[in-house]
Design a protein around this motif. Structure first.
Motif, PDB file in Angstrom:
ATOM      1  N   GLY A  39      -6.119   9.823  -5.775  1.00 52.38           N
ATOM      2  CA  GLY A  39      -7.208  10.212  -6.667  1.00 52.38           C
ATOM      3  C   GLY A  39      -6.730  10.742  -7.995  1.00 52.38           C
ATOM      4  N   SER A  40      -5.410  10.811  -8.174  1.00 55.14           N
ATOM      5  CA  SER A  40      -4.843  11.459  -9.354  1.00 55.14           C
ATOM      6  C   SER A  40      -4.861  10.556 -10.584  1.00 55.14           C
ATOM      7  N   SER A  41      -4.864  11.203 -11.750  1.00 56.92           N
ATOM      8  CA  SER A  41      -4.676  10.466 -12.989  1.00 56.92           C
ATOM      9  C   SER A  41      -3.291   9.840 -13.023  1.00 56.92           C
ATOM     10  N   GLU A  42      -2.313  10.544 -12.457  1.00 63.37           N
ATOM     11  CA  GLU A  42      -0.948  10.022 -12.450  1.00 63.37           C
ATOM     12  C   GLU A  42      -0.877   8.699 -11.701  1.00 63.37           C
ATOM     13  N   MET A  43      -1.574   8.566 -10.577  1.00 64.26           N
ATOM     14  CA  MET A  43      -1.614   7.292  -9.860  1.00 64.26           C
ATOM     15  C   MET A  43      -2.451   6.285 -10.637  1.00 64.26           C
ATOM     16  N   GLY A  44      -3.572   6.729 -11.183  1.00 66.42           N
ATOM     17  CA  GLY A  44      -4.345   5.905 -12.101  1.00 66.42           C
ATOM     18  C   GLY A  44      -5.196   4.823 -11.468  1.00 66.42           C
ATOM     19  N   LEU A  45      -5.505   4.954 -10.177  1.00 68.45           N
ATOM     20  CA  LEU A  45      -6.316   3.952  -9.483  1.00 68.45           C
ATOM     21  C   LEU A  45      -7.698   4.506  -9.185  1.00 68.45           C
ATOM     22  N   SER A  46      -8.709   3.646  -9.266  1.00 66.62           N
ATOM     23  CA  SER A  46     -10.038   4.036  -8.818  1.00 66.62           C
ATOM     24  C   SER A  46     -10.044   4.092  -7.294  1.00 66.62           C
ATOM     25  N   GLU A  47     -11.094   4.702  -6.746  1.00 67.85           N
ATOM     26  CA  GLU A  47     -11.196   4.779  -5.283  1.00 67.85           C
ATOM     27  C   GLU A  47     -11.227   3.376  -4.668  1.00 67.85           C
ATOM     28  N   GLU A  48     -11.957   2.478  -5.302  1.00 66.61           N
ATOM     29  CA  GLU A  48     -12.035   1.098  -4.804  1.00 66.61           C
ATOM     30  C   GLU A  48     -10.677   0.417  -4.872  1.00 66.61           C
ATOM     31  N   GLU A  49      -9.976   0.611  -5.984  1.00 69.34           N
ATOM     32  CA  GLU A  49      -8.651  -0.014  -6.118  1.00 69.34           C
ATOM     33  C   GLU A  49      -7.680   0.539  -5.088  1.00 69.34           C
ATOM     34  N   TYR A  50      -7.706   1.856  -4.873  1.00 64.82           N
ATOM     35  CA  TYR A  50      -6.801   2.453  -3.893  1.00 64.82           C
ATOM     36  C   TYR A  50      -7.111   1.953  -2.492  1.00 64.82           C
ATOM     37  N   ASN A  51      -8.391   1.928  -2.131  1.00 64.06           N
ATOM     38  CA  ASN A  51      -8.777   1.520  -0.779  1.00 64.06           C
ATOM     39  C   ASN A  51      -8.518   0.041  -0.514  1.00 64.06           C
ATOM     40  N   SER A  52      -8.413  -0.747  -1.581  1.00 70.28           N
ATOM     41  CA  SER A  52      -8.155  -2.183  -1.405  1.00 70.28           C
ATOM     42  C   SER A  52      -6.683  -2.485  -1.160  1.00 70.28           C
ATOM     43  N   LEU A  53      -5.809  -1.504  -1.376  1.00 64.97           N
ATOM     44  CA  LEU A  53      -4.374  -1.704  -1.143  1.00 64.97           C
ATOM     45  C   LEU A  53      -4.076  -1.760   0.347  1.00 64.97           C
ATOM     46  N   THR A  54      -3.023  -2.471   0.687  1.00 64.40           N
ATOM     47  CA  THR A  54      -2.530  -2.421   2.066  1.00 64.40           C
ATOM     48  C   THR A  54      -1.930  -1.049   2.327  1.00 64.40           C
ATOM     49  N   ALA A  55      -1.790  -0.686   3.582  1.00 64.44           N
ATOM     50  CA  ALA A  55      -1.213   0.623   3.919  1.00 64.44           C
ATOM     51  C   ALA A  55       0.176   0.806   3.303  1.00 64.44           C
ATOM     52  N   PRO A  56       1.068  -0.203   3.382  1.00 72.13           N
ATOM     53  CA  PRO A  56       2.379  -0.030   2.744  1.00 72.13           C
ATOM     54  C   PRO A  56       2.289   0.167   1.231  1.00 72.13           C
ATOM     55  N   ASP A  57       1.365  -0.552   0.590  1.00 65.48           N
ATOM     56  CA  ASP A  57       1.213  -0.399  -0.856  1.00 65.48           C
ATOM     57  C   ASP A  57       0.635   0.973  -1.209  1.00 65.48           C
ATOM     58  N   GLN A  58      -0.267   1.480  -0.372  1.00 65.74           N
ATOM     59  CA  GLN A  58      -0.777   2.836  -0.585  1.00 65.74           C
ATOM     60  C   GLN A  58       0.354   3.854  -0.506  1.00 65.74           C
ATOM     61  N   GLN A  59       1.202   3.702   0.495  1.00 66.30           N
ATOM     62  CA  GLN A  59       2.312   4.632   0.663  1.00 66.30           C
ATOM     63  C   GLN A  59       3.292   4.546  -0.502  1.00 66.30           C
ATOM     64  N   ALA A  60       3.500   3.330  -1.015  1.00 64.49           N
ATOM     65  CA  ALA A  60       4.401   3.157  -2.158  1.00 64.49           C
ATOM     66  C   ALA A  60       3.823   3.828  -3.401  1.00 64.49           C
ATOM     67  N   ALA A  61       2.507   3.687  -3.607  1.00 60.92           N
ATOM     68  CA  ALA A  61       1.855   4.315  -4.757  1.00 60.92           C
ATOM     69  C   ALA A  61       1.922   5.829  -4.649  1.00 60.92           C
ATOM     70  N   ILE A  62       1.722   6.357  -3.449  1.00 58.70           N
ATOM     71  CA  ILE A  62       1.813   7.799  -3.220  1.00 58.70           C
ATOM     72  C   ILE A  62       3.226   8.289  -3.509  1.00 58.70           C
ATOM     73  N   ALA A  63       4.220   7.569  -3.000  1.00 67.22           N
ATOM     74  CA  ALA A  63       5.615   7.980  -3.183  1.00 67.22           C
ATOM     75  C   ALA A  63       6.004   7.988  -4.659  1.00 67.22           C
ATOM     76  N   ARG A  64       5.578   6.963  -5.410  1.00 64.17           N
ATOM     77  CA  ARG A  64       5.880   6.913  -6.852  1.00 64.17           C
ATOM     78  C   ARG A  64       5.265   8.105  -7.570  1.00 64.17           C
ATOM     79  N   THR A  65       4.017   8.407  -7.233  1.00 64.09           N
ATOM     80  CA  THR A  65       3.316   9.512  -7.892  1.00 64.09           C
ATOM     81  C   THR A  65       3.960  10.845  -7.554  1.00 64.09           C
ATOM     82  N   GLN A  66       4.303  11.033  -6.292  1.00 64.13           N
ATOM     83  CA  GLN A  66       4.923  12.291  -5.871  1.00 64.13           C
ATOM     84  C   GLN A  66       6.280  12.481  -6.533  1.00 64.13           C
ATOM     85  N   GLN A  67       7.006  11.398  -6.738  1.00 69.43           N
ATOM     86  CA  GLN A  67       8.313  11.506  -7.389  1.00 69.43           C
ATOM     87  C   GLN A  67       8.181  12.004  -8.812  1.00 69.43           C
TER      88      GLN A  67
END
Length: 272
Positions: free
Chosen positions: A206-234
């Motif tokens: 949900g962060s600005s740093e990740m930059g995805l809408s709720e729909e865009e985030y929910n449309s990702l596969t689980a691995p892609d969600q985890q990759a986006a989370i990891a990039r943002t957390q880094q």
């Protein structure tokens, strides 16, 4: 034993407005109206700052600064900053009421924290007039912190200055910075927490740093969600975050972990 007494939440991208889209779209539009195409990444980079400071930061970016100079025949100045902001504020105000919905999971987490006796403060890059739209809109949908401080309340010294956190602490009668947690979705939030000497926590989904809408985030596969989370957390870690979490659902457990660190005599900034 020392325990956490309060949590300072950011607003857009942290507790409301999944993806922090209300301001970013307007930043893109006002620069486009000035004849300069900016990327979403450029529009988001200073997110979390007082909005006029955000515009100044964008104009200071080497690429945008060069484009402005080519367009205007000179370097940008404060008059340019003020003119862009004069366009920004009414455009944001016109759409802001559409971006006050709490991010999924926020309301139960806040209820859980309150049940533990924690105070809920908040800081923002919005002005008082903007928050006059956001606060009641969010309250009508179930989210209402105990206190709100904007840069207008700190003589326009917004993030990364620590003063909004200190004003919250004073109003909520919190006893020490080590007993406060700051939670936000931008690098400006992290820097604010670090400057204040509190525990600084970055939230990814949900962060600005990740930059995805709720729909865009929910449309990702689980691995892609985890990759986006990891990039943002880094990114948050690179800017000094004590901790990062995927969603606010992890916050109550994290606060228990911090309580344990406090019991050991640890302080913000001591966790690597």
């Amino acid at each position: 034993m020392s325990y956490i007494e309060g949590v300072m939440f950011d607003w857009a991208g942290t507790t409301v407005d999944f993806g922090c889209f209300a301001p970013v779209n307007v930043f893109v539009d006002i620069f486009k109206n000035a004849g300069i195409e900016v990327t979403m990444e450029e529009a988001r980079e200073p997110m979390g700052m007082l909005k006029i400071d955000h515009i100044r930061a964008m104009l200071s970016m080497p690429r945008l600064s060069k484009l402005w100079e080519e367009k205007a025949g000179r370097a940008f100045n404060e008059e340019d900053v003020n003119q862009l902001y004069a366009e920004f504020e009414p455009a944001l105000m016109a759409s802001l009421s559409e971006y006050t919905s709490p991010i999924p999971g926020v309301i139960p987490v806040v209820e859980e924290l309150r049940s533990r006796g924690l105070k809920i403060g908040s800081t923002t890059g919005y002005t008082n007039s903007m928050m006059e739209v956001v606060v009641p809109g969010a309250k009508a949908k179930g989210y209402s912190p105990d206190h709100v401080v904007t840069p207008d309340d700190t003589n326009s010294y917004g993030r990364p200055y620590p003063y909004m956190i200190y004003r919250n602490m004073e109003a909520l009668k919190l006893s020490a910075v080590r007993k406060v947690v700051k939670v936000g979705d931008t690098t400006s939030d992290i820097k604010e927490g670090v400057a204040a000497g509190v525990w600084s926590v970055g939230v990814a989904v949900g962060s600005s740093e990740m930059g995805l809408s709720e729909e865009e985030y929910n449309s990702l596969t689980a691995p892609d969600q985890q990759a986006a989370i990891a990039r943002t957390q880094q990114v948050f870690k690179q800017h000094g975050a004590d901790f990062t979490i995927a969603t606010l659902a992890e916050l109550p457990a994290l606060i228990e972990q911090i309580n344990g660190l406090l019991a050991e005599g640890r302080r913000p900034g001591s966790v690597k």
